[in-house]
Design an enzyme around this catalytic site. Structure first.
Site, short mmCIF file in Angstrom:
data_model
loop_
_atom_site.label_atom_id
_atom_site.label_comp_id
_atom_site.label_asym_id
_atom_site.label_seq_id
_atom_site.Cartn_x
_atom_site.Cartn_y
_atom_site.Cartn_z
N LEU A 1 0.86 -1.18 0.00
CA LEU A 1 0.00 0.00 0.00
C LEU A 1 0.90 1.23 0.00
CD1 LEU A 1 -2.65 -1.18 2.62
CD2 LEU A 1 -2.50 -1.70 0.17
N ARG A 8 1.93 13.82 8.09
CA ARG A 8 2.82 14.17 9.20
C ARG A 8 4.21 14.60 8.72
NH1 ARG A 8 3.00 10.00 14.00
NH2 ARG A 8 4.47 11.58 14.68
N GLN A 64 -5.21 4.15 -6.90
CA GLN A 64 -6.26 4.48 -5.94
C GLN A 64 -6.44 5.99 -5.98
OE1 GLN A 64 -5.46 4.19 -1.77
NE2 GLN A 64 -7.57 3.76 -1.23
N GLY A 69 -8.69 5.25 2.10
CA GLY A 69 -8.50 4.27 3.15
C GLY A 69 -7.86 2.99 2.65
N ARG A 298 38.00 10.46 -6.57
CA ARG A 298 36.81 10.69 -7.38
C ARG A 298 36.55 9.54 -8.35
NH1 ARG A 298 37.63 16.46 -9.89
NH2 ARG A 298 35.69 15.84 -10.95
N LYS A 316 41.38 11.84 -9.67
CA LYS A 316 40.16 11.75 -10.47
C LYS A 316 40.45 10.98 -11.76
CE LYS A 316 37.73 13.75 -14.09
NZ LYS A 316 38.18 14.14 -15.45
N TYR A 331 46.97 17.34 -7.12
CA TYR A 331 45.82 16.95 -7.93
C TYR A 331 46.30 16.12 -9.11
CZ TYR A 331 42.12 17.05 -11.38
OH TYR A 331 41.18 16.68 -12.31
N ASN A 342 56.90 8.64 -7.40
CA ASN A 342 56.71 9.59 -6.30
C ASN A 342 56.30 10.94 -6.88
OD1 ASN A 342 57.20 10.14 -3.24
ND2 ASN A 342 58.08 11.88 -4.32
#
Length: 420
Positions: A1, A8, A64, A69, A298, A316, A331, A342
């Protein structure tokens, strides 16, 4: 359902689409239901957003409109379900019932009875109360808005989970009326108000933590972990506080995850340590690596075994070879990095020319000095060394020292210093 509007929650989003553990509430319910291998699954909906969110071919749908209900909702479902067998009724926003429990509910219904799942709460406010006679037989369910003072003192409540022979449901639904305070057709004359979503999230996460503890995972604090997908752990895995796991994550044996990491769709090899505050997404991390703290890995990144990615380093769409190190403030994007490389602090692969991305290739055993800019597309050949502060825009020859001042210079015959 799944046709409830969730008043609420005070949200335009249908209740069953609110997230729990990173997935819609309804997705959890469907996943559990599928383990029962049902002949049919029917979702009763009122909002097209629900149907569009679940294009699964194994689902049947019953509209529905207007929502009137749960009795009326089940009646819509029975229009598309087979007439024989047993029908199990679940709320699409209540995802915590286990397959084992639901199986027991179904087994009771196979004998021809209406089978209900109930629980006792210290505070039953907002839920339908189970009313029994002196012999303990359930005689009714009193919805709180219609319950008497005596009935409201009952602690046993209706969870909304029930099952019965399908033909029996059809007979009973024909006898339900809407003479209640809401003017709706209640499946058992009651609809319990939903729990607050935040409370449900905590219940769900504590269950995930409990399953991890049972599997032998060490959790620094079971109350401070969020699993928003599927987390698979090997033996002797340790997870510190505040970590979030999303999508499909696998941690091999002896992996240690430091505090406050966010890991999404990642495999981590055995013996790897991910230091605190690292973010890793759509990547594969090899064995015996060290990542972080404050590293960002990433999508499209592959780290070989024994790779070191240090603090404030971003990687990335790059492959980093075995035993290579990118330890400080660097980066590396759209790059292929070989073994035993290295990369010095402050190094950047300049992969974007304002319109297109270009790749950087760094072959094995290369040493790149601090504050180097590698302007892609560019290749650094095996064994080369680049002096600190260089700007590299042309191929760097193998085995030699290349520096950049006013122009790029290669020093013939230069030998790299070796540790004594």
């Amino acid at each position: 359902l799944a046709a409830g509007v969730g008043k609420r929650m005070r949200s335009a989003l249908p209740k069953v689409l609110h997230a729990l553990g990173g997935r819609p509430l309804l997705a959890h319910v469907l996943a559990t239901v599928r383990t029962l291998e049902p002949r049919s699954i029917c979702v009763v909906y009122a909002d097209d957003a629900v149907r569009k969110s679940f294009p699964d071919p194994d689902l049947k749908w019953a509209l529905q409109n207007p929502p009137n209900g749960t009795g009326d909702a089940l009646a819509q479902a029975l229009r598309v379900l087979e007439s024989d067998g047993v029908t199990l009724v679940l709320f699409g926003a209540d995802p915590l019932a286990s397959a084992i429990t639901l199986g027991k509910v179904i087994d009771c219904a196979r004998a021809g009875a209406l089978s209900l799942l109930t629980i006792e709460l210290d505070d039953p406010t907002g839920y339908g109360r189970i009313v029994r006679d002196e012999r303990g037989k359930v005689v009714s369910i009193a919805e709180e808005k219609d319950a008497s003072t005596r009935q409201r003192a009952i602690r046993e409540i209706n969870t909304g989970v029930m099952a019965a022979p399908t033909d029996a449901f059809r007979r009973w639904l024909a006898k339900i009326d809407n003479k209640n305070s809401s003017g709706e057709y209640y499946l058992t004359d009651v609809i319990a108000l939903k729990r607050d979503l935040a409370e449900l999230e905590r219940l769900y996460q504590r269950a995930q933590a409990g399953a991890l503890l049972d599997a032998g995972v060490t959790l620094a604090d079971p109350a401070r972990i969020d699993v928003r997908g599927q987390l698979t752990c090997g033996s002797d895995v340790s997870i510190d506080v505040g970590c979030i796991f999303e999508g499909e994550v696998s941690l091999a044996d002896n992996v240690v995850i430091g505090a406050h990491c966010v890991i999404r769709n990642v495999s981590v090899g055995g013996g790897t340590f991910v230091a605190p505050f690292s973010h890793i997404e759509d990547a594969a991390i090899g064995a015996r690596c060290r990542v972080g703290p404050y590293a960002r890995i990433r999508p499209g990144t592959l780290l070989g075994d024994e790779v070191h990615i240090g603090n404030f380093v971003e990687i990335k769409a790059s492959a980093i070879g075995v035993r290579s190190k990118v330890n400080h403030l660097a980066y590396v994007g759209d790059a292929t990095v070989g073994r035993d490389v290295n990369v010095g602090a402050g190094t950047i692969t300049c992969n974007y020319d304002g319109a297109n991305k270009h790749r950087t290739v760094i072959e094995d055993d290369v040493h790149i000095g601090s504050d180097t800019q590698l302007i892609a597309p560019v290749t650094v050949r095996q064994g080369a060394t680049i002096g600190a502060g260089a700007t590299i825009s042309k191929e760097v020859p193998a085995g030699q020292l290349t520096i950049s001042q006013n122009k790029q210079i290669t020093i013939p015959g230069w030998k790299r210093p070796r540790k004594g």
